[in-house]
Design a protein around this motif. Structure first.
Motif, PDB file in Angstrom:
ATOM      1  N   UNK A 179       0.927  -1.646   0.224  1.00  0.00           N
ATOM      2  CA  UNK A 179      -0.003   0.040   0.423  1.00  0.00           C
ATOM      3  C   UNK A 179       1.219   1.407  -0.366  1.00  0.00           C
ATOM      4  N   UNK A 180       2.114   1.232   0.354  1.00  0.00           N
ATOM      5  CA  UNK A 180       2.619   1.636   1.103  1.00  0.00           C
ATOM      6  C   UNK A 180       3.823   3.263  -0.211  1.00  0.00           C
ATOM      7  N   UNK A 181       3.766   1.928  -1.299  1.00  0.00           N
ATOM      8  CA  UNK A 181       4.427   2.100  -2.392  1.00  0.00           C
ATOM      9  C   UNK A 181       3.853   2.354  -3.562  1.00  0.00           C
ATOM     10  N   UNK A 182       2.366   1.890  -3.633  1.00  0.00           N
ATOM     11  CA  UNK A 182       1.192   3.057  -4.615  1.00  0.00           C
ATOM     12  C   UNK A 182       0.819   3.351  -4.160  1.00  0.00           C
ATOM     13  N   UNK A 183       1.128   4.002  -2.853  1.00  0.00           N
ATOM     14  CA  UNK A 183       0.766   5.505  -2.529  1.00  0.00           C
ATOM     15  C   UNK A 183       2.618   6.390  -3.421  1.00  0.00           C
ATOM     16  N   UNK A 184       3.438   5.954  -2.305  1.00  0.00           N
ATOM     17  CA  UNK A 184       4.289   6.660  -2.517  1.00  0.00           C
ATOM     18  C   UNK A 184       4.302   7.293  -1.879  1.00  0.00           C
ATOM     19  N   UNK A 185       5.913   8.284  -2.173  1.00  0.00           N
ATOM     20  CA  UNK A 185       5.884   9.397  -0.770  1.00  0.00           C
ATOM     21  C   UNK A 185       4.937  10.648  -1.561  1.00  0.00           C
ATOM     22  N   UNK A 186       4.795  11.210   0.061  1.00  0.00           N
ATOM     23  CA  UNK A 186       3.561  12.069   0.009  1.00  0.00           C
ATOM     24  C   UNK A 186       1.884  11.813  -1.295  1.00  0.00           C
ATOM     25  N   UNK A 187       2.640  11.046  -0.746  1.00  0.00           N
ATOM     26  CA  UNK A 187       1.095  10.781  -2.566  1.00  0.00           C
ATOM     27  C   UNK A 187       1.623  10.680  -3.741  1.00  0.00           C
ATOM     28  N   UNK A 188       2.537  11.093  -4.008  1.00  0.00           N
ATOM     29  CA  UNK A 188       3.517  11.328  -5.285  1.00  0.00           C
ATOM     30  C   UNK A 188       3.120  10.398  -6.689  1.00  0.00           C
ATOM     31  N   UNK A 189       3.228   9.140  -6.402  1.00  0.00           N
ATOM     32  CA  UNK A 189       2.898   8.043  -7.214  1.00  0.00           C
ATOM     33  C   UNK A 189       1.728   8.013  -7.305  1.00  0.00           C
ATOM     34  N   UNK A 190       0.892   7.810  -6.311  1.00  0.00           N
ATOM     35  CA  UNK A 190      -0.544   7.879  -6.590  1.00  0.00           C
ATOM     36  C   UNK A 190      -1.080   8.380  -7.503  1.00  0.00           C
ATOM     37  N   UNK A 191      -0.358   9.679  -7.110  1.00  0.00           N
ATOM     38  CA  UNK A 191      -0.964  11.248  -8.340  1.00  0.00           C
ATOM     39  C   UNK A 191      -1.006  11.646  -9.507  1.00  0.00           C
ATOM     40  N   UNK A 192       0.251  10.291  -9.630  1.00  0.00           N
ATOM     41  CA  UNK A 192       1.159  10.079 -10.991  1.00  0.00           C
ATOM     42  C   UNK A 192       0.468   8.859 -11.516  1.00  0.00           C
ATOM     43  N   UNK A 193      -0.611   7.729 -11.315  1.00  0.00           N
ATOM     44  CA  UNK A 193      -1.006   7.273 -11.290  1.00  0.00           C
ATOM     45  C   UNK A 193      -2.529   6.900 -12.258  1.00  0.00           C
ATOM     46  N   UNK A 194      -2.856   8.221 -11.337  1.00  0.00           N
ATOM     47  CA  UNK A 194      -4.096   8.582 -10.979  1.00  0.00           C
ATOM     48  C   UNK A 194      -4.364   9.787 -12.317  1.00  0.00           C
ATOM     49  N   UNK A 195      -3.604   9.857 -12.466  1.00  0.00           N
ATOM     50  CA  UNK A 195      -3.357  11.327 -13.629  1.00  0.00           C
ATOM     51  C   UNK A 195      -3.141  10.647 -14.813  1.00  0.00           C
ATOM     52  N   UNK A 196      -2.670   9.675 -14.994  1.00  0.00           N
ATOM     53  CA  UNK A 196      -2.431   8.786 -16.724  1.00  0.00           C
ATOM     54  C   UNK A 196      -3.456   7.925 -17.220  1.00  0.00           C
ATOM     55  N   UNK A 197      -3.868   7.385 -15.590  1.00  0.00           N
ATOM     56  CA  UNK A 197      -5.392   6.507 -15.973  1.00  0.00           C
ATOM     57  C   UNK A 197      -6.372   7.362 -16.438  1.00  0.00           C
ATOM     58  N   UNK A 198      -6.621   8.468 -15.377  1.00  0.00           N
ATOM     59  CA  UNK A 198      -7.622   9.710 -16.378  1.00  0.00           C
ATOM     60  C   UNK A 198      -7.118   9.752 -18.447  1.00  0.00           C
ATOM     61  N   UNK A 199      -6.454  10.392 -17.800  1.00  0.00           N
ATOM     62  CA  UNK A 199      -6.132  10.648 -19.908  1.00  0.00           C
ATOM     63  C   UNK A 199      -7.045   9.102 -20.795  1.00  0.00           C
ATOM     64  N   UNK A 200      -5.990   8.592 -20.155  1.00  0.00           N
ATOM     65  CA  UNK A 200      -6.874   7.210 -20.843  1.00  0.00           C
ATOM     66  C   UNK A 200      -7.708   6.763 -21.577  1.00  0.00           C
ATOM     67  N   UNK A 201      -8.466   6.969 -19.258  1.00  0.00           N
ATOM     68  CA  UNK A 201     -10.457   6.779 -19.461  1.00  0.00           C
ATOM     69  C   UNK A 201     -10.454   7.766 -20.194  1.00  0.00           C
ATOM     70  N   UNK A 202      -9.945   8.847 -19.835  1.00  0.00           N
ATOM     71  CA  UNK A 202     -11.204  10.163 -21.325  1.00  0.00           C
ATOM     72  C   UNK A 202     -11.009  10.063 -22.917  1.00  0.00           C
ATOM     73  N   UNK A 203      -9.647   9.048 -22.997  1.00  0.00           N
ATOM     74  CA  UNK A 203      -9.987   8.283 -24.894  1.00  0.00           C
ATOM     75  C   UNK A 203     -10.155   7.640 -25.042  1.00  0.00           C
ATOM     76  N   UNK A 204     -10.554   6.936 -23.889  1.00  0.00           N
ATOM     77  CA  UNK A 204     -11.833   5.767 -24.765  1.00  0.00           C
ATOM     78  C   UNK A 204     -13.114   5.477 -24.249  1.00  0.00           C
ATOM     79  N   UNK A 205     -13.502   6.586 -23.477  1.00  0.00           N
ATOM     80  CA  UNK A 205     -15.112   7.188 -22.817  1.00  0.00           C
ATOM     81  C   UNK A 205     -15.308   8.748 -23.686  1.00  0.00           C
TER      82      UNK A 205
END
Length: 303
Positions: A246-272
């Motif tokens: 869980x800590x690795x997915x979230x990353x330091x100060x949430x940086x990794x999770x933020x990157x995950x969300x940003x990149x996933x959102x871009x692809x979801x918006x392209x798909x939908x």
């Protein structure tokens, strides 16, 4: 006349099954990464159209091809793997045509599955994929090897990433397709819901951004999907097996999770083809890959 049938794609992990299906369907329906075991479910892609006009015909026949991408064939180490192999076994039973996908530098690991395909009466198109990464003599040797192994198979060397010989595979599929009415409405592209594809997009980003065991220990669930004017609001939970993950997915100060969300959102918006607000949370569900209850709740129930 109308042709229709199930074209089930079988093969080892990481031989390009998902890439090939996406090329044949013309849409990105299956996860594509360089990591093995990226596909966990049976995913259908439906293609409708007209067959080429034959000599003497005044009206072309119509067709519906239901492609099924399946998980790579593995020797199970978790109950999750057993469920994944359940999807493979179900694909062995309901195919009108097998697309048996191999690549130049590999041998088929699971001889039991291979023998079931060979001994079936179902037509076989054997695709030797990734030929762009090899040389002509090696390819010829591999064609000769598979001709000896499965004399009745149509063998096609191809490169799904370069779209080489994909048209030849399609033309051969049409030749084998049985006469049958359509199984699905003509405007359907897949049997999967938008929630499923959102979860797969998030999971694909996890496979791309995290290393070692982390991606294989994650499952993604869409808890909420609200369609609103101009924007969709989507709530997602990523389940892991341990607190350290869980800590690795979230990353330091949430940086990794933020990157995950940003990149996933871009692809979801392209798909939908629509804006979305994506919220991702991370929870621990210990040893979920070996839990019958958890696996069933996640949709791993081939029956």
């Amino acid at each position: 006349m109308h042709k229709a049938g199930f074209v089930n794609i079988i093969g080892n992990p990481n031989v390009g099954k998902s890439t090939l299906m996406n090329a044949l369907v013309g849409e990105k329906l299956s996860i594509i990464t360089s990591k093995a075991q990226t596909t966990r479910h049976r995913i259908m892609g439906i293609v409708n159209g007209q067959c080429p006009l034959q000599e003497g015909q005044q009206e072309a026949d119509e067709f519906q091809i239901i492609y099924t991408d399946t998980p790579g064939i593995v020797n199970p180490h978790y109950k999750l793997h057993e469920q994944m192999m359940g999807f493979v076994n179900s694909a062995l039973q309901d195919a009108d045509l097998f697309l048996l996908v191999t690549e130049v530098g590999e041998t088929f690991k699971n001889q039991e599955v291979l023998q079931k395909v060979i001994k079936s009466k179902t037509p076989i198109i054997l695709v030797i994929n990734k030929i762009d990464l090899s040389n002509q003599q090696t390819i010829l040797d591999k064609i000769a090897y598979w001709k000896n192994q499965i004399p009745r198979a149509v063998i096609i060397p191809a490169s799904a990433t370069e779209h080489f010989n994909v048209d030849a595979i399609f033309d051969n599929i049409l030749q084998f397709l049985p006469e049958c009415p359509p199984y699905f409405p003509k405007d359907e592209l897949t049997d999967r819901s938008m929630r499923f594809f959102v979860s797969e997009i998030v999971r694909e980003k996890i496979l791309l951004f995290y290393q070692k065991e982390i991606p294989y220990s994650c499952e993604v669930v869409v808890d909420g999907y609200k369609e609103q004017d101009g924007i969709d609001r989507i709530d997602v939970t990523v389940y892991v097996e341990r607190d350290s993950q869980k800590g690795i997915i979230i990353g330091h100060q949430g940086a990794a999770l933020k990157k995950l969300g940003t990149e996933a959102r871009k692809d979801i918006e392209e798909f939908t083809e629509k804006k979305c607000f994506l919220s991702i949370h991370v929870k621990v569900m210990k040893d979920w890959r070996n839990s019958d209850r958890a696996l069933k709740s996640f949709g791993y129930d081939p029956s």
